[in-house]
Design a protein around this motif. Structure first.
Motif, mmCIF file in Angstrom:
data_model
loop_
_atom_site.group_PDB
_atom_site.id
_atom_site.type_symbol
_atom_site.label_atom_id
_atom_site.label_comp_id
_atom_site.label_asym_id
_atom_site.label_seq_id
_atom_site.Cartn_x
_atom_site.Cartn_y
_atom_site.Cartn_z
ATOM 1 N N VAL A 126 49.809 94.869 39.767
ATOM 2 C CA VAL A 126 48.406 94.694 40.162
ATOM 3 C C VAL A 126 48.321 94.359 41.649
ATOM 4 N N CYS A 127 49.168 93.451 42.117
ATOM 5 C CA CYS A 127 49.154 93.062 43.535
ATOM 6 C C CYS A 127 49.415 94.256 44.443
ATOM 7 N N LEU A 128 50.315 95.113 44.049
ATOM 8 C CA LEU A 128 50.654 96.264 44.883
ATOM 9 C C LEU A 128 49.528 97.301 44.894
ATOM 10 N N GLN A 129 48.782 97.411 43.802
ATOM 11 C CA GLN A 129 47.629 98.311 43.801
ATOM 12 C C GLN A 129 46.547 97.785 44.753
ATOM 13 N N VAL A 130 46.361 96.455 44.775
ATOM 14 C CA VAL A 130 45.414 95.855 45.716
ATOM 15 C C VAL A 130 45.880 96.116 47.148
ATOM 16 N N THR A 131 47.175 95.943 47.382
ATOM 17 C CA THR A 131 47.736 96.166 48.718
ATOM 18 C C THR A 131 47.529 97.601 49.179
ATOM 19 N N ALA A 132 47.761 98.560 48.294
ATOM 20 C CA ALA A 132 47.568 99.966 48.648
ATOM 21 C C ALA A 132 46.101 100.247 48.963
ATOM 22 N N ASN A 133 45.195 99.620 48.231
ATOM 23 C CA ASN A 133 43.764 99.796 48.502
ATOM 24 C C ASN A 133 43.367 99.198 49.846
ATOM 25 N N LEU A 134 44.038 98.136 50.243
ATOM 26 C CA LEU A 134 43.767 97.539 51.549
ATOM 27 C C LEU A 134 44.048 98.508 52.687
ATOM 28 N N THR A 135 45.043 99.374 52.520
ATOM 29 C CA THR A 135 45.362 100.333 53.586
ATOM 30 C C THR A 135 44.219 101.318 53.808
ATOM 31 N N GLN A 156 51.811 107.824 52.514
ATOM 32 C CA GLN A 156 51.019 108.479 53.543
ATOM 33 C C GLN A 156 49.580 107.938 53.469
ATOM 34 N N LYS A 157 48.782 108.292 54.451
ATOM 35 C CA LYS A 157 47.396 107.823 54.474
ATOM 36 C C LYS A 157 46.608 108.439 53.310
ATOM 37 N N PHE A 158 45.902 107.607 52.582
ATOM 38 C CA PHE A 158 45.061 108.075 51.486
ATOM 39 C C PHE A 158 43.690 108.485 52.013
ATOM 40 N N ALA A 159 43.044 109.421 51.325
ATOM 41 C CA ALA A 159 41.661 109.776 51.648
ATOM 42 C C ALA A 159 40.747 108.627 51.240
ATOM 43 N N TRP A 160 39.627 108.489 51.944
ATOM 44 C CA TRP A 160 38.702 107.395 51.654
ATOM 45 C C TRP A 160 38.235 107.409 50.202
ATOM 46 N N LYS A 161 38.097 108.595 49.623
ATOM 47 C CA LYS A 161 37.606 108.694 48.249
ATOM 48 C C LYS A 161 38.541 108.026 47.247
ATOM 49 N N GLU A 162 39.790 107.757 47.656
ATOM 50 C CA GLU A 162 40.750 107.109 46.771
ATOM 51 C C GLU A 162 40.564 105.602 46.699
ATOM 52 N N LEU A 163 39.717 105.033 47.578
ATOM 53 C CA LEU A 163 39.481 103.589 47.558
ATOM 54 C C LEU A 163 38.927 103.188 46.191
ATOM 55 N N GLY A 164 39.526 102.165 45.599
ATOM 56 C CA GLY A 164 39.143 101.729 44.264
ATOM 57 C C GLY A 164 40.050 102.271 43.183
ATOM 58 N N ASN A 165 40.898 103.234 43.525
ATOM 59 C CA ASN A 165 41.856 103.803 42.577
ATOM 60 C C ASN A 165 42.919 102.757 42.252
ATOM 61 N N THR A 166 43.128 102.484 40.982
ATOM 62 C CA THR A 166 44.070 101.433 40.579
ATOM 63 C C THR A 166 45.455 101.981 40.236
#
Length: 230
Positions: A126-135, A156-166
């Motif tokens: 869970v912590c790592l999913q939060v960390t990835a969303n922070l990027t 790599q850089k995620f697209a903005w639409k991926e924000l919130g993806n768990t």
């Protein structure tokens, strides 16, 4: 610097930049909130699971709340950005790090590991999913720091639409070695910058008045050591 300028952005009233506020925000927000959460999540993953994203088990209510709140914060960030309230958007993005810090403090994986290692897999997943969303959430505000964090996460850089993806980091994904994301700014560094501003101000005033200083300037410490009486 970009973080502090955005956090102090004069959206409804004027605001001033000071080196002391720069130090305070760096140390109390970037280091103590964002950097602290990211560092603990990565260090614990390296220590317990050899720098590999662990597989999550059955989710608790707190796990589900933490993950679903990522989507809630995404909505708030986008609403603020759409209305050009960048300071508010930054605060909402930093709330993801606050969310992660609270989750870690509540779950205490460093204690749970002694009796239930399987549970710790879920906690750090869970912590790592939060960390990835922070990027993603902090990319508009801290692009260089988020590039560094993506290096730690080996992504790599995620697209903005991926924000919130768990599920940004799948179980088994290898991470890279990490280091501190931000460094604490000491008082001496700030005093040096303040002294530089004072020297520049005095030089400008002397140039404008046409008066040449009879003696060289002194720094704050030297001034404090003087015995001046009237």
């Amino acid at each position: 610097m970009k973080y502090v300028l955005t956090a102090n952005a004069p959206e409804t009233k004027d605001n001033d930049f000071t080196w002391k506020d720069f130090q305070t925000r760096n140390n109390s927000e970037l280091v103590a909130i964002l950097g602290n959460f990211v560092n603990r999540a990565l260090v614990l993953t390296q220590k317990y699971f050899h720098n590999v994203v662990p597989q999550a088990g059955e989710l608790t209510e707190n796990d589900i709340y933490t993950l679903t709140t990522l989507t809630t914060l995404k909505v708030e960030i986008e609403k603020s950005l759409d209305n050009f309230r960048f300071r508010e958007a930054l605060k909402n993005a930093m709330d993801m790090a606050r969310l992660g810090n609270k989750y870690l403090a509540d779950e205490e994986p460093w204690s749970v590991i002694k009796k239930d290692p399987e549970r710790v897999k879920t906690i750090l997943h869970v912590c790592l999913q939060v960390t990835a969303n922070l990027t993603i959430a902090l990319e508009p505000f801290l692009p260089k720091s988020m590039e560094k964090l993506r290096g730690f996460l080996n992504i790599q850089k995620f697209a903005w639409k991926e924000l919130g993806n768990t599920g940004l980091l799948p179980a088994g994904h290898p991470l890279n070695a990490s280091s501190l994301l931000f460094e604490k700014i000491e008082d001496q560094q700030i005093e040096k910058q303040v002294q530089k501003l004072l020297d520049t101000k005095m030089a400008n005033e002397a140039a404008n008045s046409g008066i040449t200083s009879a003696k060289p300037s002194i720094n704050i410490d030297q001034f404090g050591a003087m015995d001046i009486r009237t």
